[in-house]
Design a protein around this motif. Structure first.
Motif: not given
Length: 301
Positions: A150-159, A165-178
């Motif tokens: 599960l990815h939490f993404a934010v696009d900071s580009n001024d456009d 998903i390439a803008d992912s800033k935080m991820v929770i893997t299915h193994e439970g790692n953050v």
């Protein structure tokens, strides 16, 4: 009531109101407007229009509901409730269990493939498919049974681009790692910054009742990512460091011994000038420091 026979049908010049049952052995062709005013799209009055491919609902000549076979369907009115007749938001889903909403990418997930399902967020009046700058993405990483991250993404580009998903800033893997700044975290919490400049890869601590900010992280400002620093961000100092070699420095950022403490030399033997202090509960103990004048020897008090 007047009607005329035309081929195989009767044509009435006024609406037909039936109080009993209508029995037919064939099909019934509905009028342009099921109720309310007659006419095409944009005609005055309220009601529903029906043709071979679309069902419209209009109020004051404005389409509020459209269900279409080809093209876009929409609801353009007040709040929409599913499972509730008093919706409190644009879309309000109410149910008696946790099976309220499922968002699915139905593309077949073969071994090694990557498919995604996403929700995107947009805060602009633009009606175009652009500027959705934040999103939550679920990416199947090729694991069996539809598992993924599960990815939490934010696009900071001024456009005008949309978040991906390439803008992912935080991820929770299915193994439970953050992972924060790291899409493949190796531990329960994995932080990664692009460079050591500033505090990109540091954990910051700040008390709302004070004005100081402290940090723990790899690398110091403007320094390559080496050593573990304990920083006073507000005063831009580094009171303690643990080097890659395992040396600990207090008052120095480049210790050459397993424990190296640097203090201002002083001929006054007090708690404030000592490099080391060993004390009991009563306050008495041993102090160690270094003289500021010749012979520059260490002192113990």
């Amino acid at each position: 009531l007047l009607y005329s026979h035309s081929g195989t049908k009767f044509v009435f010049n006024k609406p037909l109101d039936v109080t009993g049952n209508v029995v037919t052995t064939g099909s019934i062709t509905a009028p342009t407007l099921i109720s309310g005013a007659y006419g095409g799209s944009g005609s005055a009055g309220d009601g529903f229009r029906l043709n071979s491919t679309d069902l419209y609902g209009q109020i004051d000549a404005s389409d509020k509901v459209r269900l279409t076979v080809n093209g876009d369907s929409f609801l353009n009115g007040g709040n929409v409730g599913i499972g509730t007749t008093t919706p409190d938001a644009d879309l309000h889903i109410s149910g008696t269990n946790d099976n309220n909403l499922i968002i699915q990418n139905s593309t077949y997930q073969g071994s090694g493939q990557n498919t995604e399902a996403a929700i995107r967020f947009k805060v602009t009046a633009s009606a175009d498919a652009e500027r959705a700058k934040a999103g939550i993405h679920f990416k199947n990483d090729g694991s069996a049974f539809g598992r993924g991250d599960l990815h939490f993404a934010v696009d900071s580009n001024d456009d005008n681009g949309n978040v991906d998903i390439a803008d992912s800033k935080m991820v929770i893997t299915h193994e439970g790692n953050v992972g924060i700044g790291e899409t493949s975290p190796d531990g329960l919490l994995h932080l990664k910054g692009g460079t050591a400049t500033g505090d990109a890869s540091h954990i910051l601590f700040e008390n709302t009742q004070g004005s100081k900010v402290f940090a723990i992280g790899g690398g110091a400002t403007g320094v390559t990512n080496s050593n573990l620093f304990f920083r006073n961000v507000t005063d831009n100092t580094r009171p303690m460091v643990i080097t890659d070699a395992g040396n600990v420095g207090i008052g120095t950022t480049s210790p050459t011994s397993k424990l190296e403490v640097i203090v201002t030399q002083s001929d006054t033997m007090t708690d404030d000038t000592a490099a080391f202090a060993i004390k009991g509960n009563g306050g008495d103990g041993i102090l160690m420091g270094q003289r500021a004048t010749t012979p520059y020897a260490a002192w113990i008090a």
